[in-house]
Write a protein that holds these residues in place. Sequence first.
Motif, short mmCIF file in Angstrom:
data_model
loop_
_atom_site.label_atom_id
_atom_site.label_comp_id
_atom_site.label_asym_id
_atom_site.label_seq_id
_atom_site.Cartn_x
_atom_site.Cartn_y
_atom_site.Cartn_z
N ASP A 115 0.89 -1.20 -0.06
CA ASP A 115 0.12 0.09 -0.10
C ASP A 115 0.96 1.11 0.01
N THR A 118 2.58 1.66 -3.65
CA THR A 118 1.55 1.83 -4.34
C THR A 118 1.24 3.29 -4.41
N ASN A 119 0.84 3.67 -3.14
CA ASN A 119 0.18 4.98 -2.95
C ASN A 119 1.34 6.14 -3.11
N THR A 120 2.49 5.90 -2.87
CA THR A 120 3.83 6.57 -3.18
C THR A 120 3.95 7.04 -4.70
N LYS A 122 1.69 6.45 -6.90
CA LYS A 122 0.42 7.08 -7.52
C LYS A 122 0.47 8.58 -7.34
N ARG A 123 1.05 9.30 -6.03
CA ARG A 123 1.41 10.63 -5.89
C ARG A 123 2.41 11.17 -6.78
N SER A 124 3.18 10.28 -6.98
CA SER A 124 4.51 10.69 -7.77
C SER A 124 4.42 10.69 -9.18
N TYR A 126 2.28 11.21 -12.40
CA TYR A 126 1.00 11.78 -13.00
C TYR A 126 0.47 11.16 -14.19
N ASN A 134 -8.94 10.85 -12.09
CA ASN A 134 -8.00 11.68 -11.55
C ASN A 134 -7.05 11.30 -12.40
N LYS A 136 -4.19 9.44 -10.80
CA LYS A 136 -3.58 8.43 -10.13
C LYS A 136 -3.72 7.06 -10.53
N ASP A 189 -1.05 -0.08 -15.76
CA ASP A 189 -1.43 -0.02 -14.26
C ASP A 189 -1.31 -1.03 -13.69
#
Length: 241
Positions: A115, A118-120, A122-124, A126, A134, A136, A189
Motif C-alpha cells: 500500500d 503503490t500510493n507513493t 500514485k502521488r509521484s 502523473y 483523476n 492516480k 497500471d
Amino acid sequence: MKKTLITITLFFILGNLFAQIDSTFIKRKRNLLQKSIVPVSLLVSGILLSDSGFEKSLNRETRDRVGNSFDFPIDEYTRFAPIVQLYVADIVGVKAKNHWFDQTKNLAVSIILTDVITNTLKRSIYKVRPNGFNAKAFPSGHSSLTFSTAAVLYEEFGQSSPILAYSGYGFAAITGSFRMLNNDHWLSDVLAGAGIGILVTKLVYHFDYLFKWNPFLKAKNIALIPRYSNGAVGLYFSKRF
C-alpha cells in the motif's frame, strides 16, 4: 604437536562453518532471484507499456466491445477473496506452511508495504485514468493489493494444496481485468500493480526468518475468523475455553 592438531582442527571446523554459511547465503540469494523473475517482469512490462499506443488501442477496443457505460464492480469484492480464502482454509484445517499468527503477520506486512509503495507511486507519477477521474492511475491499487494477498495464499498452500494456492491468482486476475473493463485503469497500471504486489510478498516471505516471533505458537483453541461488512474486510479473534 598437540597444539598444532588443535589449531588445525579449529581451522577445519571454522572453515566448514563459514563454507556452510556462505553456501546458505548463496542459495538464499539464488532463490530470491528466481522468485523475483515473474514479478519484476510484470513491473517492467507495466513501465514499458505505460502511455504506449498498444494500451491506448486496447482500451479503445475494450470500450467498443463493452460500451462506455459498462460498470460491473465485482473487483471491489474479488480483491479481498485471497484473504478470505486464507482464513477459511485455516478454519477447515487445510495444512499451511505457517501458523495462523505468522500468516497474519506476513499478510499484514505485505499489505502495508504494498500500500505504501503503490500510493507513493500514485502521488509521484502523473498518469490520468482512462475515465479521466483523476491522475492516480499508475499503478493499480486494487491489483497490487489482490496480487500481494494472492501471493501470501500461494506461499502458505503451494505445497499442500496447489489448486487453492493458485486460485488466489485467479481472483487477482479477475480483479485486474475488471479494473480495465470498468475503465478505471490501463493495462500497464494493472501489470505494474501485480508486479509490485507479488514482489513485496516474495520479499516478506524470503526475509521472514529475521522477524520470527509467535506468542500463540503453543496456544490451542485460538482462531481468526474473516469478516466482511460494508465493503471492508475484518477479522474476529476467537478462543474456545
